[in-house]
Design a protein around this motif. Structure first.
Motif, PDB file in Angstrom:
ATOM      1  N   TYR A 123       0.882  -1.240   0.099  1.00  0.00           N
ATOM      2  CA  TYR A 123      -0.190  -0.164  -0.018  1.00  0.00           C
ATOM      3  C   TYR A 123       1.179   1.344   0.003  1.00  0.00           C
ATOM      4  O   TYR A 123       1.910   1.115   0.472  1.00  0.00           O
ATOM      5  N   PHE A 141       1.375   5.516   0.438  1.00  0.00           N
ATOM      6  CA  PHE A 141       0.874   6.684   1.102  1.00  0.00           C
ATOM      7  C   PHE A 141       1.625   8.285   0.981  1.00  0.00           C
ATOM      8  O   PHE A 141       2.756   7.974   0.694  1.00  0.00           O
ATOM      9  N   TYR A 189       2.143  11.574   3.228  1.00  0.00           N
ATOM     10  CA  TYR A 189       2.017  12.203   4.395  1.00  0.00           C
ATOM     11  C   TYR A 189       2.750  13.824   4.300  1.00  0.00           C
ATOM     12  O   TYR A 189       3.615  13.950   3.444  1.00  0.00           O
ATOM     13  N   LEU A 235       2.902  14.318  11.318  1.00  0.00           N
ATOM     14  CA  LEU A 235       2.545  14.008   9.961  1.00  0.00           C
ATOM     15  C   LEU A 235       1.029  13.808  10.036  1.00  0.00           C
ATOM     16  O   LEU A 235       0.334  13.336  10.867  1.00  0.00           O
ATOM     17  N   LEU A 288      -2.120  12.631   7.188  1.00  0.00           N
ATOM     18  CA  LEU A 288      -2.098  11.666   6.015  1.00  0.00           C
ATOM     19  C   LEU A 288      -2.869  12.627   4.829  1.00  0.00           C
ATOM     20  O   LEU A 288      -4.172  13.270   4.992  1.00  0.00           O
ATOM     21  N   LYS A 291      -4.199   7.861   0.253  1.00  0.00           N
ATOM     22  CA  LYS A 291      -3.484   6.592   0.258  1.00  0.00           C
ATOM     23  C   LYS A 291      -3.832   5.822  -1.137  1.00  0.00           C
ATOM     24  O   LYS A 291      -5.160   5.959  -1.427  1.00  0.00           O
ATOM     25  N   LEU A 327      -4.719   1.841  -2.052  1.00  0.00           N
ATOM     26  CA  LEU A 327      -4.990   0.513  -1.466  1.00  0.00           C
ATOM     27  C   LEU A 327      -5.142  -0.360  -2.499  1.00  0.00           C
ATOM     28  O   LEU A 327      -4.580  -1.382  -2.731  1.00  0.00           O
ATOM     29  N   PHE A 387       6.140  13.358   2.670  1.00  0.00           N
ATOM     30  CA  PHE A 387       6.779  12.175   2.758  1.00  0.00           C
ATOM     31  C   PHE A 387       5.738  10.829   2.069  1.00  0.00           C
ATOM     32  O   PHE A 387       4.586  10.821   2.277  1.00  0.00           O
ATOM     33  N   PRO A 428       3.256  -3.072   3.729  1.00  0.00           N
ATOM     34  CA  PRO A 428       2.891  -4.267   2.846  1.00  0.00           C
ATOM     35  C   PRO A 428       1.514  -4.776   2.962  1.00  0.00           C
ATOM     36  O   PRO A 428       0.899  -4.089   4.120  1.00  0.00           O
ATOM     37  N   LYS A 455       3.716  -1.699   9.136  1.00  0.00           N
ATOM     38  CA  LYS A 455       4.825  -0.901   9.427  1.00  0.00           C
ATOM     39  C   LYS A 455       5.134   0.033   8.131  1.00  0.00           C
ATOM     40  O   LYS A 455       5.258  -0.436   6.945  1.00  0.00           O
ATOM     41  N   LEU A 456       4.986   1.321   8.288  1.00  0.00           N
ATOM     42  CA  LEU A 456       5.298   2.063   7.340  1.00  0.00           C
ATOM     43  C   LEU A 456       6.941   2.270   6.936  1.00  0.00           C
ATOM     44  O   LEU A 456       7.702   2.571   8.006  1.00  0.00           O
ATOM     45  N   PHE A 501       9.302   4.838   5.112  1.00  0.00           N
ATOM     46  CA  PHE A 501       9.186   6.427   4.585  1.00  0.00           C
ATOM     47  C   PHE A 501      10.633   6.783   3.759  1.00  0.00           C
ATOM     48  O   PHE A 501      11.350   6.139   3.931  1.00  0.00           O
ATOM     49  N   GLY A 502      10.074   7.720   2.797  1.00  0.00           N
ATOM     50  CA  GLY A 502      11.225   8.189   2.083  1.00  0.00           C
ATOM     51  C   GLY A 502      11.969   9.230   2.885  1.00  0.00           C
ATOM     52  O   GLY A 502      11.374   9.515   3.989  1.00  0.00           O
TER      53      GLY A 502
END
Lengths: 114, 115
Positions: A32, A34, A36, A44, A46, A49, A51, A90, A95, A101-102, A104-105
């Protein structure tokens, strides 16, 4: 494992101009995605997103993003930016299965000039 | 409260001191996460809980870091013998449950500076 790459660390644009913030991801499993936003000294929030379903996702504040599986990208766009859009953005992935668990870039700092 | 609440917002610690950072998640949220955000970087996962159970602590950088959520609501992140490299923003987040894709809501963070 997943990784997320934001190709631009800083993006300056003029007010009312369009903007695109680029995000690419790498993963051995489906994810998935996202976006932010982080305003100065805030947490942060949202924006949107992805899905499943339509690859064009619309979010808050006039932002939208397009999921491109073949290019493993999830770029964020806005047709006309405002001074108030100045913030850090961001991109993140998590998964489809297992732990939420996110990853991030590094973030892209969007600066809007009058 | 309406959102995730963290305290203190700002903490200056002398090297070697112990610190405790508190997180109050959104009421009814089962899942709670801690992330570390170094200056100019994206947040990095530290640990998460489902109710009082700590299901994953793989992101904790060393055994000086410890997190707990004894009653399944408020959580505390404790850092023992702080080092300069611990200086960062510590973000707490919560989610309704661990269903993948659920929105994760973040607090404003606790800014830790170790001098």
């Amino acid at each position: 494992a997943q990784s997320v790459t934001q190709l631009d660390s800083q993006v300056p644009v003029f007010e009312e101009a369009p903007v695109e913030l680029r995000c690419n991801y790498s993963s051995s499993v489906s994810v998935y995605l996202f976006w932010y936003v982080q305003y100065p000294n805030q947490g942060l929030q949202l924006l949107l997103k992805y899905l499943s379903g339509s690859t064009l996702v619309k979010g808050i504040n006039g932002f939208e993003a397009e999921f491109n599986k073949s290019q493993t990208s999830f770029h964020l766009r806005k047709p006309s930016v405002h001074i108030s859009d100045t913030a850090e953005y961001f991109c993140a992935a998590s998964p489809l299965k297992g732990a939420q668990k996110l990853v991030f870039g590094q973030g892209t700092r969007l600066t809007i000039n009058p | 409260g309406a959102g995730v609440s963290q305290s203190p917002r700002y903490k200056v610690a002398k090297r070697g001191q112990d610190v405790a950072l508190r997180c109050d998640p959104i009421s009814g949220h089962v899942s709670l996460f801690w992330y570390q955000q170094a200056l100019g970087q994206g947040p990095e996962f530290l640990t998460y809980f489902q109710n009082e159970a700590q299901l994953d602590k793989s992101g904790l950088p060393s055994d000086r870091f410890f997190a707990e959520r004894p009653e399944g609501s408020v959580s505390t992140l404790k850092i023992q013998r702080t080092q300069q490299e611990d200086s960062a923003v510590y973000l707490c987040a919560s989610s309704l449950d661990l269903t993948p894709g659920n929105t994760i809501y973040f607090g404003e963070g606790s800014w830790l500076t170790v001098v």
